[in-house]
Design an enzyme around this catalytic site. Structure first.
Site, PDB file in Angstrom:
ATOM      1  N   ARG A   1      11.253  -2.027  12.402  1.00 29.73           N
ATOM      2  CA  ARG A   1       9.893  -1.889  12.941  1.00 29.73           C
ATOM      3  C   ARG A   1       9.617  -2.954  13.981  1.00 29.73           C
ATOM      4  O   ARG A   1       9.935  -4.122  13.790  1.00 29.73           O
ATOM      5  CB  ARG A   1       8.865  -1.969  11.796  1.00 29.73           C
ATOM      6  CG  ARG A   1       8.640  -0.618  11.136  1.00 29.73           C
ATOM      7  CD  ARG A   1       7.721  -0.722   9.944  1.00 29.73           C
ATOM      8  NE  ARG A   1       6.415  -1.316  10.260  1.00 29.73           N
ATOM      9  CZ  ARG A   1       5.356  -1.212   9.466  1.00 29.73           C
ATOM     10  NH1 ARG A   1       5.435  -0.520   8.345  1.00 29.73           N
ATOM     11  NH2 ARG A   1       4.219  -1.782   9.801  1.00 29.73           N
TER      12      ARG A   1
ATOM     13  N   ARG B   1      -9.513   0.775   8.702  1.00 28.50           N
ATOM     14  CA  ARG B   1      -9.213  -0.618   9.017  1.00 28.50           C
ATOM     15  C   ARG B   1     -10.346  -1.291   9.762  1.00 28.50           C
ATOM     16  O   ARG B   1     -10.228  -2.466  10.100  1.00 28.50           O
ATOM     17  CB  ARG B   1      -7.968  -0.663   9.892  1.00 28.50           C
ATOM     18  CG  ARG B   1      -6.688  -1.049   9.169  1.00 28.50           C
ATOM     19  CD  ARG B   1      -5.599  -1.054  10.237  1.00 28.50           C
ATOM     20  NE  ARG B   1      -4.416  -1.762   9.896  1.00 28.50           N
ATOM     21  CZ  ARG B   1      -3.355  -1.230   9.279  1.00 28.50           C
ATOM     22  NH1 ARG B   1      -3.382  -0.004   8.847  1.00 28.50           N
ATOM     23  NH2 ARG B   1      -2.286  -1.963   9.085  1.00 28.50           N
TER      24      ARG B   1
ATOM     25  N   LYS C   1       0.828  -1.213   0.000  1.00 25.28           N
ATOM     26  CA  LYS C   1       0.000   0.000   0.000  1.00 25.28           C
ATOM     27  C   LYS C   1       0.858   1.257   0.000  1.00 25.28           C
ATOM     28  O   LYS C   1       0.611   2.180  -0.775  1.00 25.28           O
ATOM     29  CB  LYS C   1      -0.934   0.012   1.222  1.00 25.28           C
ATOM     30  CG  LYS C   1      -1.874  -1.183   1.294  1.00 25.28           C
ATOM     31  CD  LYS C   1      -2.797  -1.119   2.512  1.00 25.28           C
ATOM     32  CE  LYS C   1      -2.105  -1.285   3.843  1.00 25.28           C
ATOM     33  NZ  LYS C   1      -1.694  -2.661   4.176  1.00 25.28           N
TER      34      LYS C   1
ATOM     35  N   ARG D   1      -0.984  -9.534  13.130  1.00 23.48           N
ATOM     36  CA  ARG D   1      -1.486  -8.488  12.224  1.00 23.48           C
ATOM     37  C   ARG D   1      -2.397  -9.090  11.167  1.00 23.48           C
ATOM     38  O   ARG D   1      -3.426  -8.507  10.812  1.00 23.48           O
ATOM     39  CB  ARG D   1      -0.310  -7.752  11.568  1.00 23.48           C
ATOM     40  CG  ARG D   1       0.383  -6.801  12.532  1.00 23.48           C
ATOM     41  CD  ARG D   1       1.799  -6.488  12.097  1.00 23.48           C
ATOM     42  NE  ARG D   1       1.853  -5.715  10.866  1.00 23.48           N
ATOM     43  CZ  ARG D   1       2.960  -5.589  10.138  1.00 23.48           C
ATOM     44  NH1 ARG D   1       4.084  -6.189  10.504  1.00 23.48           N
ATOM     45  NH2 ARG D   1       2.944  -4.858   9.055  1.00 23.48           N
TER      46      ARG D   1
ATOM     47  N   ARG E   1      11.412  -7.273   4.967  1.00 20.63           N
ATOM     48  CA  ARG E   1      11.419  -5.864   5.365  1.00 20.63           C
ATOM     49  C   ARG E   1      11.948  -5.707   6.793  1.00 20.63           C
ATOM     50  O   ARG E   1      12.640  -4.736   7.105  1.00 20.63           O
ATOM     51  CB  ARG E   1      10.005  -5.277   5.241  1.00 20.63           C
ATOM     52  CG  ARG E   1       9.953  -3.778   5.502  1.00 20.63           C
ATOM     53  CD  ARG E   1       8.579  -3.194   5.221  1.00 20.63           C
ATOM     54  NE  ARG E   1       7.631  -3.502   6.278  1.00 20.63           N
ATOM     55  CZ  ARG E   1       6.337  -3.199   6.227  1.00 20.63           C
ATOM     56  NH1 ARG E   1       5.825  -2.584   5.173  1.00 20.63           N
ATOM     57  NH2 ARG E   1       5.541  -3.507   7.212  1.00 20.63           N
TER      58      ARG E   1
HETATM   59  P1  ATP Z   1       1.750  -2.122   4.808  1.00 17.78           P
HETATM   60  O1  ATP Z   1       2.928  -3.013   5.103  1.00 17.78           O
HETATM   61  O2  ATP Z   1       0.932  -2.650   3.653  1.00 17.78           O
HETATM   62  O3  ATP Z   1       2.135  -0.720   4.650  1.00 17.78           O
HETATM   63  P2  ATP Z   1       1.072  -2.482   7.560  1.00 17.78           P
HETATM   64  O4  ATP Z   1      -0.005  -3.346   8.102  1.00 17.78           O
HETATM   65  O5  ATP Z   1       2.448  -2.990   7.652  1.00 17.78           O
HETATM   66  O6  ATP Z   1       0.756  -2.165   6.066  1.00 17.78           O
HETATM   67  P3  ATP Z   1       0.725   0.101   8.895  1.00 17.78           P
HETATM   68  O7  ATP Z   1      -0.438   0.565   8.108  1.00 17.78           O
HETATM   69  O8  ATP Z   1       1.946   0.888   8.862  1.00 17.78           O
HETATM   70  O9  ATP Z   1       1.189  -1.317   8.479  1.00 17.78           O
HETATM   71  O10 ATP Z   1       0.232  -0.100  10.409  1.00 17.78           O
HETATM   72  C1  ATP Z   1       1.096  -0.522  11.446  1.00 17.78           C
HETATM   73  C2  ATP Z   1       0.311  -0.681  12.738  1.00 17.78           C
HETATM   74  O11 ATP Z   1      -0.231   0.608  13.135  1.00 17.78           O
HETATM   75  C3  ATP Z   1      -0.911  -1.610  12.685  1.00 17.78           C
HETATM   76  O12 ATP Z   1      -0.572  -2.966  12.876  1.00 17.78           O
HETATM   77  C4  ATP Z   1      -1.762  -1.032  13.828  1.00 17.78           C
HETATM   78  O13 ATP Z   1      -1.292  -1.431  15.078  1.00 17.78           O
HETATM   79  C5  ATP Z   1      -1.535   0.465  13.702  1.00 17.78           C
HETATM   80  N1  ATP Z   1      -2.528   1.118  12.796  1.00 17.78           N
HETATM   81  C6  ATP Z   1      -2.238   1.760  11.622  1.00 17.78           C
HETATM   82  N2  ATP Z   1      -3.358   2.220  11.047  1.00 17.78           N
HETATM   83  C7  ATP Z   1      -4.382   1.849  11.858  1.00 17.78           C
HETATM   84  C8  ATP Z   1      -5.795   1.999  11.788  1.00 17.78           C
HETATM   85  N3  ATP Z   1      -6.402   2.625  10.768  1.00 17.78           N
HETATM   86  N4  ATP Z   1      -6.549   1.495  12.804  1.00 17.78           N
HETATM   87  C9  ATP Z   1      -5.977   0.872  13.841  1.00 17.78           C
HETATM   88  N5  ATP Z   1      -4.662   0.680  13.958  1.00 17.78           N
HETATM   89  C10 ATP Z   1      -3.853   1.152  12.984  1.00 17.78           C
HETATM   90 MG    MG Z   2       2.415   1.015   5.105  1.00 21.96          MG
END
Ligand code: ATP
Ligand code: MG
Length: 190
Positions: A134, A89, A14, A145, A128
Protein backbone atom coordinates in the site's frame (compact mmCIF):
# COMPACT_ATOMS: atom_id res chain seq x y z
CA UNK A 1 -31.63 -4.15 10.10
CA UNK A 2 -28.28 -4.25 11.87
CA UNK A 3 -26.22 -1.28 10.70
CA UNK A 4 -22.84 -0.97 12.36
CA UNK A 5 -20.16 1.68 12.09
CA UNK A 6 -16.75 0.27 12.94
CA UNK A 7 -14.53 3.11 14.00
CA UNK A 8 -10.95 3.72 15.06
CA UNK A 9 -7.62 5.15 13.95
CA UNK A 10 -5.65 3.75 11.00
CA UNK A 11 -4.42 0.27 11.90
CA UNK A 12 -7.02 -0.26 14.63
CA UNK A 13 -8.16 -3.51 13.04
CA UNK A 14 -11.44 -2.32 11.51
CA UNK A 15 -11.13 -4.43 8.38
CA UNK A 16 -10.20 -7.58 10.32
CA UNK A 17 -13.07 -7.31 12.77
CA UNK A 18 -15.52 -6.35 9.99
CA UNK A 19 -14.77 -9.63 8.25
CA UNK A 20 -15.86 -11.60 11.31
CA UNK A 21 -19.01 -9.54 11.87
CA UNK A 22 -20.06 -9.95 8.25
CA UNK A 23 -19.82 -13.73 8.51
CA UNK A 24 -21.75 -13.89 11.77
CA UNK A 25 -24.52 -11.45 10.86
CA UNK A 26 -24.65 -11.58 7.03
CA UNK A 27 -23.90 -7.89 6.62
CA UNK A 28 -22.85 -6.04 3.49
CA UNK A 29 -19.33 -4.62 3.82
CA UNK A 30 -18.97 -0.93 3.01
CA UNK A 31 -15.27 -0.10 3.19
CA UNK A 32 -14.47 3.16 1.42
CA UNK A 33 -10.73 2.34 1.67
CA UNK A 34 -11.27 -0.98 -0.17
CA UNK A 35 -13.50 0.69 -2.77
CA UNK A 36 -10.91 3.42 -3.39
CA UNK A 37 -8.09 0.86 -3.66
CA UNK A 38 -10.17 -1.13 -6.17
CA UNK A 39 -10.66 2.05 -8.19
CA UNK A 40 -6.90 2.69 -8.16
CA UNK A 41 -6.14 -0.90 -9.17
CA UNK A 42 -8.56 -0.71 -12.10
CA UNK A 43 -6.99 2.51 -13.31
CA UNK A 44 -10.40 4.23 -13.50
CA UNK A 45 -10.89 7.98 -13.59
CA UNK A 46 -11.79 7.89 -9.89
CA UNK A 47 -8.65 5.89 -9.09
CA UNK A 48 -6.45 8.44 -10.84
CA UNK A 49 -8.23 11.25 -9.07
CA UNK A 50 -7.59 9.89 -5.53
CA UNK A 51 -4.19 8.24 -5.94
CA UNK A 52 -2.00 11.16 -4.80
CA UNK A 53 -4.32 12.12 -1.94
CA UNK A 54 -4.21 8.58 -0.53
CA UNK A 55 -0.43 8.32 -0.94
CA UNK A 56 -0.15 11.57 1.04
CA UNK A 57 -2.32 10.21 3.86
CA UNK A 58 -4.97 12.90 3.37
CA UNK A 59 -8.73 12.36 3.32
CA UNK A 60 -10.45 12.06 -0.03
CA UNK A 61 -13.33 14.55 -0.51
CA UNK A 62 -16.62 13.92 1.28
CA UNK A 63 -18.43 14.12 -2.06
CA UNK A 64 -16.49 11.18 -3.51
CA UNK A 65 -16.87 8.80 -0.57
CA UNK A 66 -20.51 9.68 0.09
CA UNK A 67 -21.30 8.83 -3.55
CA UNK A 68 -19.53 5.45 -3.18
CA UNK A 69 -21.56 4.62 -0.05
CA UNK A 70 -24.84 5.78 -1.59
CA UNK A 71 -24.23 3.50 -4.56
CA UNK A 72 -23.36 0.54 -2.31
CA UNK A 73 -26.58 0.96 -0.31
CA UNK A 74 -28.65 1.32 -3.50
CA UNK A 75 -27.14 -1.88 -4.88
CA UNK A 76 -28.26 -3.95 -1.85
CA UNK A 77 -31.99 -3.30 -1.37
CA UNK A 78 -32.53 -6.58 0.50
CA UNK A 79 -29.52 -6.48 2.84
CA UNK A 80 -29.78 -7.74 6.43
CA UNK A 81 -27.69 -4.74 7.34
CA UNK A 82 -24.47 -2.91 6.53
CA UNK A 83 -21.13 -2.51 8.18
CA UNK A 84 -19.43 0.80 7.54
CA UNK A 85 -15.65 0.46 7.79
CA UNK A 86 -13.49 3.55 7.38
CA UNK A 87 -16.63 5.63 6.82
CA UNK A 88 -17.83 8.10 8.10
CA UNK A 89 -14.49 9.88 8.62
CA UNK A 90 -15.89 13.41 8.96
CA UNK A 91 -18.99 14.79 10.64
CA UNK A 92 -20.32 15.80 7.20
CA UNK A 93 -20.04 12.13 6.12
CA UNK A 94 -21.85 11.01 9.28
CA UNK A 95 -24.69 13.44 8.60
CA UNK A 96 -24.94 12.27 5.00
CA UNK A 97 -25.02 8.63 6.14
CA UNK A 98 -27.88 9.36 8.54
CA UNK A 99 -29.76 10.92 5.62
CA UNK A 100 -29.12 7.96 3.30
CA UNK A 101 -30.28 5.43 5.90
CA UNK A 102 -33.26 7.57 6.85
CA UNK A 103 -34.48 7.55 3.27
CA UNK A 104 -34.48 3.73 3.51
CA UNK A 105 -36.40 3.89 6.81
CA UNK A 106 -33.45 2.57 8.77
CA UNK A 107 -30.60 3.95 10.90
CA UNK A 108 -27.25 3.17 12.52
CA UNK A 109 -27.64 0.61 15.32
CA UNK A 110 -24.33 1.40 17.00
CA UNK A 111 -20.76 2.55 16.54
CA UNK A 112 -18.05 0.16 17.70
CA UNK A 113 -14.98 2.23 18.46
CA UNK A 114 -11.70 0.31 18.65
CA UNK A 115 -9.15 1.97 20.94
CA UNK A 116 -5.48 1.21 20.35
CA UNK A 117 -2.45 3.19 21.60
CA UNK A 118 -0.61 5.19 18.96
CA UNK A 119 2.73 3.34 19.33
CA UNK A 120 0.92 0.05 18.64
CA UNK A 121 -0.84 1.54 15.57
CA UNK A 122 2.43 2.70 14.08
CA UNK A 123 4.14 -0.65 14.56
CA UNK A 124 1.16 -2.57 13.11
CA UNK A 125 1.04 -0.33 10.02
CA UNK A 126 4.80 -0.50 9.43
CA UNK A 127 4.59 -4.28 9.75
CA UNK A 128 1.65 -4.40 7.31
CA UNK A 129 3.58 -2.15 4.91
CA UNK A 130 6.22 -4.85 4.39
CA UNK A 131 3.57 -7.04 2.73
CA UNK A 132 0.68 -4.82 1.69
CA UNK A 133 2.34 -2.83 -1.05
CA UNK A 134 0.00 0.00 0.00
CA UNK A 135 1.23 3.44 -0.97
CA UNK A 136 0.20 4.76 2.45
CA UNK A 137 1.78 2.20 4.81
CA UNK A 138 5.09 4.03 5.24
CA UNK A 139 6.36 6.09 8.15
CA UNK A 140 5.72 9.54 6.68
CA UNK A 141 2.23 8.78 5.42
CA UNK A 142 1.26 6.96 8.61
CA UNK A 143 1.90 10.08 10.65
CA UNK A 144 -0.15 12.17 8.18
CA UNK A 145 -3.01 9.65 8.45
CA UNK A 146 -2.94 9.76 12.23
CA UNK A 147 -3.06 13.53 12.25
CA UNK A 148 -5.99 13.58 9.77
CA UNK A 149 -7.70 11.14 12.11
CA UNK A 150 -7.21 13.35 15.16
CA UNK A 151 -8.27 16.54 13.40
CA UNK A 152 -11.18 15.42 11.22
CA UNK A 153 -12.30 11.96 12.25
CA UNK A 154 -12.32 11.96 16.08
CA UNK A 155 -15.33 14.34 16.18
CA UNK A 156 -17.37 11.59 14.49
CA UNK A 157 -17.23 9.64 17.79
CA UNK A 158 -18.88 12.60 19.57
CA UNK A 159 -21.56 12.67 16.86
CA UNK A 160 -22.60 9.08 17.66
CA UNK A 161 -22.09 9.51 21.38
CA UNK A 162 -24.67 12.31 21.28
CA UNK A 163 -27.08 9.75 19.77
CA UNK A 164 -26.26 7.24 22.54
CA UNK A 165 -24.73 4.86 20.00
CA UNK A 166 -21.04 4.86 20.90
CA UNK A 167 -19.61 1.60 22.23
CA UNK A 168 -15.90 1.56 23.18
CA UNK A 169 -13.95 -1.64 22.55
CA UNK A 170 -10.40 -2.26 23.76
CA UNK A 171 -8.56 -2.95 20.50
CA UNK A 172 -5.48 -4.71 21.86
CA UNK A 173 -5.05 -8.47 22.34
CA UNK A 174 -5.58 -11.33 19.92
CA UNK A 175 -8.04 -11.09 17.02
CA UNK A 176 -10.30 -13.61 18.82
CA UNK A 177 -10.20 -11.71 22.11
CA UNK A 178 -11.26 -8.52 20.40
CA UNK A 179 -13.98 -10.36 18.43
CA UNK A 180 -15.32 -11.74 21.73
CA UNK A 181 -15.41 -8.26 23.25
CA UNK A 182 -17.35 -7.08 20.21
CA UNK A 183 -19.94 -9.86 20.36
CA UNK A 184 -20.39 -9.25 24.10
CA UNK A 185 -20.85 -5.53 23.52
CA UNK A 186 -23.36 -6.13 20.71
CA UNK A 187 -25.41 -8.43 22.95
CA UNK A 188 -25.51 -5.80 25.67
CA UNK A 189 -26.19 -2.89 23.37
CA UNK A 190 -28.80 -4.19 20.95
P1 ATP B 1 -7.45 0.36 8.76
O1 ATP B 1 -5.97 0.09 8.69
O2 ATP B 1 -7.94 0.37 10.19
O3 ATP B 1 -8.23 -0.52 7.89
P2 ATP B 1 -6.87 2.71 7.25
O4 ATP B 1 -6.81 4.11 7.76
O5 ATP B 1 -5.59 2.04 7.02
O6 ATP B 1 -7.72 1.85 8.23
P3 ATP B 1 -8.53 2.85 4.84
O7 ATP B 1 -9.84 2.95 5.53
O8 ATP B 1 -8.30 1.71 3.97
O9 ATP B 1 -7.35 2.79 5.84
O10 ATP B 1 -8.29 4.22 4.05
C1 ATP B 1 -7.13 4.46 3.27
C2 ATP B 1 -7.17 5.87 2.72
O11 ATP B 1 -8.32 6.02 1.84
C3 ATP B 1 -7.33 7.01 3.74
O12 ATP B 1 -6.11 7.40 4.31
C4 ATP B 1 -7.97 8.10 2.87
O13 ATP B 1 -7.03 8.73 2.05
C5 ATP B 1 -8.91 7.31 1.97
N1 ATP B 1 -10.28 7.16 2.56
C6 ATP B 1 -10.87 5.97 2.91
N2 ATP B 1 -12.09 6.19 3.43
C7 ATP B 1 -12.27 7.53 3.43
C8 ATP B 1 -13.31 8.38 3.87
N3 ATP B 1 -14.44 7.91 4.43
N4 ATP B 1 -13.17 9.73 3.71
C9 ATP B 1 -12.06 10.24 3.15
N5 ATP B 1 -11.04 9.50 2.73
C10 ATP B 1 -11.11 8.16 2.86
MG1 MG C 1 -9.14 -1.06 6.42
Amino acid sequence: MLNIVIFGPPGAGKGTQSGLLIKNHQLVHCSTGDMLRAAMASGSELGLQVKDIIAAGKLVSDEIVIALIAERIENHPHANGFIFDGFPRTVAQAEALDGLLNSKNTSISCMLSLSVPETELISRLLERGKQSGRSDDNEETISARISEYKNKTLPVADFYQAQGKLVEIEGIGSIEEIADRISGALKDHL
